[in-house]
Design an enzyme around this catalytic site. Structure first.
Site, short mmCIF file in Angstrom:
data_model
loop_
_atom_site.label_atom_id
_atom_site.label_comp_id
_atom_site.label_asym_id
_atom_site.label_seq_id
_atom_site.Cartn_x
_atom_site.Cartn_y
_atom_site.Cartn_z
N ASP A 158 43.72 35.63 33.01
CA ASP A 158 43.88 34.51 33.36
C ASP A 158 44.46 33.50 32.44
O ASP A 158 44.75 34.11 31.34
CB ASP A 158 42.40 33.73 33.91
N ASP A 219 44.19 28.92 43.95
CA ASP A 219 42.80 29.94 44.22
C ASP A 219 42.65 29.37 45.65
O ASP A 219 42.36 28.36 46.01
CB ASP A 219 41.60 29.34 43.42
C1 GLA Z 1 40.66 30.76 37.85
C2 GLA Z 1 41.33 31.83 38.79
C3 GLA Z 1 40.21 32.35 39.53
C4 GLA Z 1 38.97 32.51 38.92
C5 GLA Z 1 38.50 31.51 37.94
C6 GLA Z 1 37.28 31.95 37.12
O1 GLA Z 1 40.55 29.48 38.61
O2 GLA Z 1 42.57 31.49 39.25
O3 GLA Z 1 40.70 33.34 40.33
O4 GLA Z 1 39.38 33.76 38.12
O5 GLA Z 1 39.47 30.86 37.28
O6 GLA Z 1 36.80 30.87 36.36
#
Ligand code: GLA
Length: 437
Positions: A158, A219
């Protein structure tokens, strides 16, 4: 100014960053904790659902005992919130000792013993999105080595709490570090999502050399609105995104939310169909211990999975947006076959959509169409045959279209194709009537 610097740095990245792990020749399939279980660390009050080794063991049990593994769902993926708040005295990341008392290596063994693979999560930057220890540039190598030593098979990297320069250096560096461990570890980069997801800021050709799969956009949340906003964005930008995908390099519109609370059965089919068209990872984030039969049937639909996993690995596209609010999506497949999805954005009643394969760019010939969700086959289609499909509001009709046998005499004409179109890969759903071509 910053942008010019980034472009200059991009030009300087050496070709030796190339990721050559031979992994993910088809989009990854499996299960990931985040969308459904988030950062629930309250194991005292919520022991069944908190992020702990029990949750991942439970999901590994379900994947291996309920028919998922055989369908290709093989990765069990840990997301954020698995770590201890501090690195160990040796500088290595470590799991939260109360929630992962057996450690990650043991969990990996448990998962491997069931014929599955383990995915883990880290974050390029000073902290993960939920505030756990991040992987700063000086920690890239040690973290790659740690994951390899634990037997990890997939890393989601990430990008919270990092700047564009750190990302520019860090994502290729992690690619190299994973390669250097000698362990095949699939590499998922969230990098594009942090820089807008589009060229020229994202160089998708370079990215495909560095990462096996990447998050491009927002997300997913547990709602139809969220899902629509994602596939709208992917369709609007398909000219930039579609050419980037191929075996070993995939766009990732995020997890499957089928089986949770936000989608109707129609909408769940829509996600499965469009994720198959987009050659997207089929990574479920749901509770496999309490899935409804409807959700299970959709997620275990062999034809949809076979379309998603087609070995040519060509990502599909939106072909048409009609005034009637019907849309048509298309993906070319192996053995002269194609997938079509007819999607209704309407909110009234089932809509009878009329079309012909010629209107959808098919060339002259004889075709048959297998309806992925109803299991019915339409025979005797030529390119100009007018057909109609009835599409439910916010639902889809999905077709697998393949060349028909020409005539009994013509048996030599498409032997390979015909054999392949017994569709044995679809398994049980294939009816004998057209399995015996
Ligand atoms: C980001 C990512 C998500 C998840 C969260 C975890 O928002 O895009 O898919 O992994 O972090 O904190």
């Amino acid at each position: 100014m910053e942008y010019v610097r980034v472009l200059l740095l991009l030009a300087l990245i050496p070709v030796s960053t190339s990721l050559d792990n031979g992994l993910l020749r088809t989009p990854p399939m499996g299960w990931m904790a985040w969308e459904r279980f988030r950062c629930d660390i309250d194991c005292n009050n919520d022991p069944e659902n908190c992020i702990s080794e029990k949750l991942f063991r439970d999901m590994a049990d379900r994947l291996s005992e309920d028919g998922w593994r055989e369908l290709g769902y093989e990765y069990v993926m840990i997301d954020d919130c698995w770590m201890s708040m501090q690195r160990g005295s040796d500088g290595r990341l470590q799991p939260d000792p109360a929630r992962f008392p057996g450690g990650i290596a043991n969990l990996a063994k448990y998962i491997h013993n069931r014929g599955l693979k383990l995915g883990i999560y880290a974050d390029m930057g000073s902290a993960t999105c939920m505030g756990y220890p991040g992987t700063t540039l000086d920690k890239v190598e040690i973290d790659a080595k740690t994951f390899a030593s634990w037997g990890v098979d997939y890393l989601k990297f990430d990008g919270c709490n990092s700047n564009v320069i750190e990302q520019l250096i860090g994502y290729p560096l992690m690619s190299k570090a994973l390669n250097a461990t000698g362990r095949p570890i699939a590499y998922s980069c969230s990098w594009p999502a942090y820089i807008g997801g589009l060229p020229p800021k994202v160089n998708y050709y370079l990215l495909g050399d560095i990462c096996n799969v990447w998050r491009n956009f927002d997300d997913i949340q547990d709602s139809w609105d969220s899902m629509q906003s994602i596939f709208n964005w992917f369709s609007i930008h398909q000219d930039d995104l579609q050419p980037a995908a191929g075996p070993g390099r995939w766009n990732d519109p995020d997890m499957l939310i089928i089986g949770n609370f936000g989608l109707s059965v129609e909408q769940a089919r829509t996600q499965m169909a469009l994720w198959a068209i987009m050659a997207a990872p089929l990574i479920m984030s749901n509770d496999l211990r309490s899935l409804s039969n409807d959700a299970r049937a959709i997620l275990q639909n062999r034809a949809a999975i076979a379309i998603n996993q087609d070995p040519r690995g060509i990502q599909g596209r939106r072909l048409l947006q009609e005034k009637s609010r019907i849309e048509v999506y298309w993906r070319p497949l192996s053995h002269l076959a194609n997938a079509l999805v007819f999607l209704s954005r309407r909110q009234d009643m089932p809509y009878l959509y009329h079309s012909s394969l010629a209107k959808l760019n098919f060339t002259a010939g004889s075709y048959e169409a297998y309806d992925v969700f109803s299991g019915k086959t339409t025979t005797g289609l030529t390119a100009t045959t007018e057909f109609k499909v009835s599409i439910n509001p916010s639902g889809v009709v999905m077709w697998y279209v393949y060349p028909a046998k020409q005539s009994p005499k013509d048996t030599g004409r498409y032997p390979y194709t015909r054999r392949k179109h017994r569709l044995s890969s679809f398994g049980k759903i294939i009816k004998p009537s057209y399995a015996v071509l």
